[in-house]
Design a protein around this motif. Structure first.
Motif, PDB file in Angstrom:
ATOM      1  N   LYS A 109      -4.118  21.894  23.130  1.00 51.17           N
ATOM      2  CA  LYS A 109      -5.272  22.154  22.283  1.00 51.17           C
ATOM      3  C   LYS A 109      -4.973  23.257  21.268  1.00 51.17           C
ATOM      4  O   LYS A 109      -5.369  23.164  20.095  1.00 51.17           O
ATOM      5  CB  LYS A 109      -6.486  22.531  23.123  1.00 51.17           C
ATOM      6  CG  LYS A 109      -7.754  22.701  22.291  1.00 51.17           C
ATOM      7  CD  LYS A 109      -8.977  22.959  23.169  1.00 51.17           C
ATOM      8  CE  LYS A 109     -10.241  23.098  22.312  1.00 51.17           C
ATOM      9  NZ  LYS A 109     -11.442  23.331  23.147  1.00 51.17           N
ATOM     10  N   LEU A 110      -4.242  24.293  21.691  1.00 51.88           N
ATOM     11  CA  LEU A 110      -3.868  25.376  20.777  1.00 51.88           C
ATOM     12  C   LEU A 110      -2.990  24.851  19.652  1.00 51.88           C
ATOM     13  O   LEU A 110      -3.197  25.184  18.478  1.00 51.88           O
ATOM     14  CB  LEU A 110      -3.140  26.482  21.548  1.00 51.88           C
ATOM     15  CG  LEU A 110      -2.575  27.628  20.703  1.00 51.88           C
ATOM     16  CD1 LEU A 110      -3.704  28.379  19.988  1.00 51.88           C
ATOM     17  CD2 LEU A 110      -1.759  28.583  21.572  1.00 51.88           C
ATOM     18  N   PHE A 112      -2.904  21.807  18.547  1.00 54.28           N
ATOM     19  CA  PHE A 112      -3.753  20.992  17.677  1.00 54.28           C
ATOM     20  C   PHE A 112      -4.532  21.864  16.701  1.00 54.28           C
ATOM     21  O   PHE A 112      -4.587  21.559  15.497  1.00 54.28           O
ATOM     22  CB  PHE A 112      -4.732  20.157  18.506  1.00 54.28           C
ATOM     23  CG  PHE A 112      -5.812  19.523  17.683  1.00 54.28           C
ATOM     24  CD1 PHE A 112      -5.554  18.401  16.918  1.00 54.28           C
ATOM     25  CD2 PHE A 112      -7.091  20.076  17.640  1.00 54.28           C
ATOM     26  CE1 PHE A 112      -6.537  17.825  16.129  1.00 54.28           C
ATOM     27  CE2 PHE A 112      -8.086  19.505  16.858  1.00 54.28           C
ATOM     28  CZ  PHE A 112      -7.814  18.373  16.102  1.00 54.28           C
ATOM     29  N   ASN A 113      -5.175  22.922  17.179  1.00 56.31           N
ATOM     30  CA  ASN A 113      -5.983  23.787  16.308  1.00 56.31           C
ATOM     31  C   ASN A 113      -5.135  24.397  15.193  1.00 56.31           C
ATOM     32  O   ASN A 113      -5.556  24.432  14.027  1.00 56.31           O
ATOM     33  CB  ASN A 113      -6.641  24.896  17.128  1.00 56.31           C
ATOM     34  CG  ASN A 113      -7.736  24.379  18.044  1.00 56.31           C
ATOM     35  OD1 ASN A 113      -8.339  23.340  17.765  1.00 56.31           O
ATOM     36  ND2 ASN A 113      -7.999  25.076  19.135  1.00 56.31           N
ATOM     37  N   ILE A 114      -3.937  24.856  15.543  1.00 54.75           N
ATOM     38  CA  ILE A 114      -3.048  25.448  14.533  1.00 54.75           C
ATOM     39  C   ILE A 114      -2.627  24.394  13.520  1.00 54.75           C
ATOM     40  O   ILE A 114      -2.673  24.613  12.301  1.00 54.75           O
ATOM     41  CB  ILE A 114      -1.817  26.079  15.214  1.00 54.75           C
ATOM     42  CG1 ILE A 114      -2.233  27.278  16.067  1.00 54.75           C
ATOM     43  CG2 ILE A 114      -0.790  26.507  14.157  1.00 54.75           C
ATOM     44  CD1 ILE A 114      -1.118  27.842  16.922  1.00 54.75           C
ATOM     45  N   PHE A 116      -4.042  21.481  12.804  1.00 53.90           N
ATOM     46  CA  PHE A 116      -5.129  20.905  12.007  1.00 53.90           C
ATOM     47  C   PHE A 116      -5.495  21.830  10.850  1.00 53.90           C
ATOM     48  O   PHE A 116      -5.700  21.377   9.719  1.00 53.90           O
ATOM     49  CB  PHE A 116      -6.358  20.657  12.881  1.00 53.90           C
ATOM     50  CG  PHE A 116      -7.402  19.811  12.203  1.00 53.90           C
ATOM     51  CD1 PHE A 116      -7.309  18.430  12.207  1.00 53.90           C
ATOM     52  CD2 PHE A 116      -8.477  20.395  11.547  1.00 53.90           C
ATOM     53  CE1 PHE A 116      -8.251  17.641  11.574  1.00 53.90           C
ATOM     54  CE2 PHE A 116      -9.430  19.616  10.905  1.00 53.90           C
ATOM     55  CZ  PHE A 116      -9.320  18.237  10.919  1.00 53.90           C
ATOM     56  N   VAL A 117      -5.554  23.135  11.112  1.00 51.02           N
ATOM     57  CA  VAL A 117      -5.827  24.099  10.039  1.00 51.02           C
ATOM     58  C   VAL A 117      -4.702  24.059   9.007  1.00 51.02           C
ATOM     59  O   VAL A 117      -4.944  24.125   7.787  1.00 51.02           O
ATOM     60  CB  VAL A 117      -5.988  25.514  10.623  1.00 51.02           C
ATOM     61  CG1 VAL A 117      -6.056  26.550   9.502  1.00 51.02           C
ATOM     62  CG2 VAL A 117      -7.237  25.598  11.487  1.00 51.02           C
ATOM     63  N   CYS A 163      -1.734  15.752  15.201  1.00 52.96           N
ATOM     64  CA  CYS A 163      -3.204  15.834  15.235  1.00 52.96           C
ATOM     65  C   CYS A 163      -3.818  14.465  15.497  1.00 52.96           C
ATOM     66  O   CYS A 163      -4.762  14.341  16.297  1.00 52.96           O
ATOM     67  CB  CYS A 163      -3.731  16.401  13.914  1.00 52.96           C
ATOM     68  SG  CYS A 163      -3.377  18.157  13.675  1.00 52.96           S
ATOM     69  N   TYR A 166      -3.087  13.403  19.125  1.00 58.56           N
ATOM     70  CA  TYR A 166      -3.914  14.243  20.010  1.00 58.56           C
ATOM     71  C   TYR A 166      -5.361  13.745  20.027  1.00 58.56           C
ATOM     72  O   TYR A 166      -5.988  13.655  21.090  1.00 58.56           O
ATOM     73  CB  TYR A 166      -3.857  15.693  19.536  1.00 58.56           C
ATOM     74  CG  TYR A 166      -4.770  16.632  20.303  1.00 58.56           C
ATOM     75  CD1 TYR A 166      -4.336  17.273  21.453  1.00 58.56           C
ATOM     76  CD2 TYR A 166      -6.075  16.882  19.867  1.00 58.56           C
ATOM     77  CE1 TYR A 166      -5.171  18.138  22.157  1.00 58.56           C
ATOM     78  CE2 TYR A 166      -6.925  17.728  20.559  1.00 58.56           C
ATOM     79  CZ  TYR A 166      -6.462  18.349  21.708  1.00 58.56           C
ATOM     80  OH  TYR A 166      -7.301  19.192  22.405  1.00 58.56           O
ATOM     81  N   ARG A 177     -16.523  13.461  17.966  1.00 57.63           N
ATOM     82  CA  ARG A 177     -15.736  14.488  17.288  1.00 57.63           C
ATOM     83  C   ARG A 177     -14.352  13.966  16.921  1.00 57.63           C
ATOM     84  O   ARG A 177     -13.865  14.194  15.802  1.00 57.63           O
ATOM     85  CB  ARG A 177     -15.603  15.714  18.175  1.00 57.63           C
ATOM     86  CG  ARG A 177     -14.778  16.855  17.570  1.00 57.63           C
ATOM     87  CD  ARG A 177     -14.793  18.079  18.478  1.00 57.63           C
ATOM     88  NE  ARG A 177     -14.009  19.162  17.922  1.00 57.63           N
ATOM     89  CZ  ARG A 177     -12.709  19.339  18.167  1.00 57.63           C
ATOM     90  NH1 ARG A 177     -12.066  18.474  18.948  1.00 57.63           N
ATOM     91  NH2 ARG A 177     -12.060  20.355  17.636  1.00 57.63           N
TER      92      ARG A 177
END
Length: 415
Positions: A109-110, A112-114, A116-117, A163, A166, A177
């Motif tokens: 998840k971490l 993915f967040n990095i 995606f941004v 992304c 995931y 979402r």
């Protein structure tokens, strides 16, 4: 031969073209049916493109527009590429990852967040700096005065693949979402002006199901027309300003146009006019310039140089056909380019069927492999442009795995 000259030639000999197209369809069905596995396989796009492209030299040869020597060279190049493409094939290649990441679910998840941004920032930077390609007459105008923007687009490919895969994996737990964010990624691709924005999504779904979930893809027959509808509608809308029938004609020509490099390069031996003084430096220039070994000067793609030869009035314009492997090989090495085609086939085989032996399973490793796998046959479609992509992808792979290691995350070799 210009596009217009070829269109008139095609119009007068359309039955011959259809027969040649059927011949190559049968040939490549026999070649590829073992490893395509499924209609969603991203390699299928490369095979279809090759069928339409390879039809052109045979068509032109039968009409006496190209001589026997260049046609024989083309045949030998394609045979070399596809024979060597089989080098690393294994019937269980999709299940042969050599490593795994310990407790990867803790960091997925971490990551993915990095990523995606990073992807979102990259697209916004391209749009703010170069413009929105969808609303331009020529989407490549985005990169005309900002060559580094094409580098940004290449850099975000691997994070975007991760992304998407995931989000596919999270649909069961967070359906709305996940679908919303996948749609956003597709929209960003569409805004760049690419007409095949839906193809990466389809390819990534194949990668996710086959290489990550180890499942066979079972899709109802009625879904396939829906999948084909998206790029078809996009292409039709793009040409509707000239009328419905003109849009239909443009859509049909998009497939024929896979071979546009051949009708520019082979008639009248135009390809011989392309002079590359140092072929080895030309091939490795993207890497050498990044390492500051070679001066960072413009090296126009061979397809662009071909366009300048056939249409001198386009001199200075960014564009031109894809210089498929036989065209690039001849421009660099003349008839010795048959060996270059064999090397390209060998590398493509390694990317598609072997490289996963050096990668971890799991979301991160599968995303890396998917990025290589989806573009393996681009080495046949346009090896020069793909080389830069492979350099960036390889650098990203080493950087990502190195960061994981120094962060204390264990990458363990499978027993």
């Amino acid at each position: 031969m210009t596009d217009y000259e070829f269109i008139f030639l095609l119009y007068d000999n359309v039955k011959l073209y259809i027969i040649d197209l059927l011949i190559f369809s049968i040939i490549f069905y026999a070649i590829s049916r073992r490893y395509i596995i499924n209609l969603l396989n991203p390699l299928l796009v490369g095979v279809i493109g090759t069928v339409f492209a390879d039809t052109i030299p045979l068509f032109l040869f039968q009409l006496g527009k190209i001589d026997s020597s260049i046609f024989l060279y083309f045949v030998l190049c394609e045979i070399s590429f596809w024979l060597f493409f089989m080098s690393f094939y294994h019937k269980n290649y999709f299940n042969r990852f050599g490593y795994h990441i310990s407790n990867e679910h803790n960091i997925s998840k971490l990551v993915f967040n990095i990523f995606f941004v990073f992807v979102l920032s990259g697209y916004l930077f391209v749009f703010a700096t170069g413009g929105i390609g969808l609303f331009m007459e020529n989407r490549f105008d985005v990169f005309a005065d900002n060559g580094y923007l094409s580098l940004v687009v290449l850099i975000i490919n691997l994070p975007k693949t991760y992304c998407t895969i995931y989000l596919f994996d999270r649909i069961k737990t967070s359906k709305c979402r996940s679908i919303l964010l996948i749609s956003l990624l597709c929209l960003l691709d569409l805004l760049t002006g690419t007409k095949s924005f839906i193809l990466p999504l389809i390819g990534n779904y194949f990668i996710y199901k086959v290489f990550f979930k180890k499942q066979k893809i079972k899709i109802p027959t009625y879904v396939y027309p829906i999948i084909l509808l998206f790029p078809t509608v996009t292409l039709l809308m793009n040409g509707m300003s000239e009328g419905f029938y003109s849009a239909i004609g443009n859509l049909s020509f998009r497939f024929v146009e896979y071979g546009d490099g051949y009708w520019m390069a082979f008639p009248n031996h135009v390809i011989a006019n392309i002079k590359i003084d140092n072929p080895i430096e030309y091939i490795f220039h993207p890497l050498l310039s990044l390492l500051h070994i070679s001066p960072h000067v413009s090296r126009p793609p061979i397809g662009t140089l071909l366009m300048y030869e056939v249409r001198p009035e386009m001199d200075g314009v960014l564009g031109g056909p894809n210089a498929r492997c036989p065209i690039t090989a001849y421009a660099l090495f003349h008839y010795a380019g048959v060996l270059f085609s064999a090397i390209c086939g060998y590398i493509a085989s390694f990317l598609a069927f072997r490289i996963n032996r050096f990668l971890p399973s799991g979301l991160i490793g599968v995303s890396i492999f998917g990025s290589y796998y989806s573009t393996a046959l681009v080495l046949n479609a346009d090896p020069f442009s793909q080389w830069q992509n492979l350099i960036i992808l390889t650098a990203e792979t080493f950087a990502l795995l190195y960061i994981l290691r120094i962060s204390g995350i264990k990458i363990i070799k499978n027993g």
